[in-house]
Design a protein around this motif. Sequence first.
Motif, mmCIF file in Angstrom:
data_model
loop_
_atom_site.group_PDB
_atom_site.id
_atom_site.type_symbol
_atom_site.label_atom_id
_atom_site.label_comp_id
_atom_site.label_asym_id
_atom_site.label_seq_id
_atom_site.Cartn_x
_atom_site.Cartn_y
_atom_site.Cartn_z
ATOM 1 N N SER A 97 0.842 -1.188 0.000
ATOM 2 C CA SER A 97 0.000 0.000 0.000
ATOM 3 C C SER A 97 0.881 1.244 0.000
ATOM 4 O O SER A 97 2.099 1.174 0.135
ATOM 5 N N ASN A 147 -7.122 -7.508 -3.540
ATOM 6 C CA ASN A 147 -7.295 -6.446 -4.517
ATOM 7 C C ASN A 147 -8.734 -6.459 -5.015
ATOM 8 O O ASN A 147 -9.551 -7.258 -4.588
ATOM 9 N N SER A 148 -9.057 -5.552 -5.936
ATOM 10 C CA SER A 148 -10.440 -5.418 -6.392
ATOM 11 C C SER A 148 -10.945 -6.677 -7.081
ATOM 12 O O SER A 148 -12.122 -7.019 -6.985
ATOM 13 N N GLU A 169 -7.910 5.564 -1.490
ATOM 14 C CA GLU A 169 -7.298 4.566 -0.609
ATOM 15 C C GLU A 169 -8.200 4.254 0.578
ATOM 16 O O GLU A 169 -8.392 3.082 0.939
ATOM 17 N N GLU A 202 -11.038 2.020 -0.375
ATOM 18 C CA GLU A 202 -10.600 0.639 -0.546
ATOM 19 C C GLU A 202 -10.426 -0.057 0.802
ATOM 20 O O GLU A 202 -10.851 -1.207 0.984
ATOM 21 N N ASN A 254 -13.812 -0.822 2.380
ATOM 22 C CA ASN A 254 -14.465 -1.929 1.688
ATOM 23 C C ASN A 254 -13.926 -3.264 2.172
ATOM 24 O O ASN A 254 -14.688 -4.206 2.433
ATOM 25 N N THR A 255 -12.608 -3.354 2.328
ATOM 26 C CA THR A 255 -11.986 -4.591 2.810
ATOM 27 C C THR A 255 -12.434 -4.927 4.229
ATOM 28 O O THR A 255 -12.800 -6.068 4.530
#
Length: 286
Positions: free
Chosen positions: A29, A38-39, A159, A162, A165-166
């Motif tokens: 990161s 990752n996505s 960032e 992301e 979301n995780t």
Amino acid sequence: MSTPKTGRKKDSSSGNNKDGDETPSLRTSDSGSKLAVNSSDRSLFRSIKAELARLNASKQTTSGGSGSIAIKNKEKAAREKLQKLFQKFEQDSYVIIYDIMPTKINKLEQMFNEDKHFNASLEDLSTDFSKLESSGSKSVPCNKYIVDLEDALKHEILEMSEYMNTLSIWVQLNVPRIQDGNNFGVEVQSEIVSVLEAAGESGYGVLGGFTEYHIARGGIISKILKHPGIEDYKRAVVELDEKFYVKTGAVVLDLRNSYLLLFDMVSKNISKLESPRGSGPPSFIY
């Protein structure tokens, strides 16, 4: 501050888990921390969950025989894939909570106080229209100070989205099977998921504000080009730039505060997030 369970910590020297399991390949990161998800992993997670739901529906209409065996085999394979993804989300979540969040809090504080993008003077922000009028040019550049500020913030906003979301997916994967009673920990999980998702989405509103600003500024400048003698239009651009710069510069403090509050909330309730009913790891696929 709470720390991750020792059974889940990774051996950085060997690249393996303490219990000998293979560690997923990692990416780095912006803060220098290692992340595994990752996505494409998130998309795969959703597709596997959808496949499991379809298989469960098929089991309800299949009554034995080779068809039932085939469905069970597919279900087993899908669960194995989800188990590997769960381990990656879990690994990343501990990195985000205990490494990235504290680092981001300090970094964003430092950015606001020391970074040149957040400390321009109002004189620097002013657009000199006299050069435009003397040259007769119809080309008007963006305000460089604001564009630089937007670029710095855009990276941080994306960032953060992301990371949230995780964490949200990891918490949801720890939700146990539905049953009567002893659901306080599940309610805590649900509340934190809502907060994480709201934090991730809020950044997109800021990005939308960037677009609205440039559209508004371009509209005023087009009027200046048509009516160069009206000073109010020129003053409107200066006022718009100053207002947007001050408002947008404060976003970095909003990001810092979000990280701080989320770190506090998650770290205080980490045991409920890991095992909401206090009875060991949940059966996360159901």
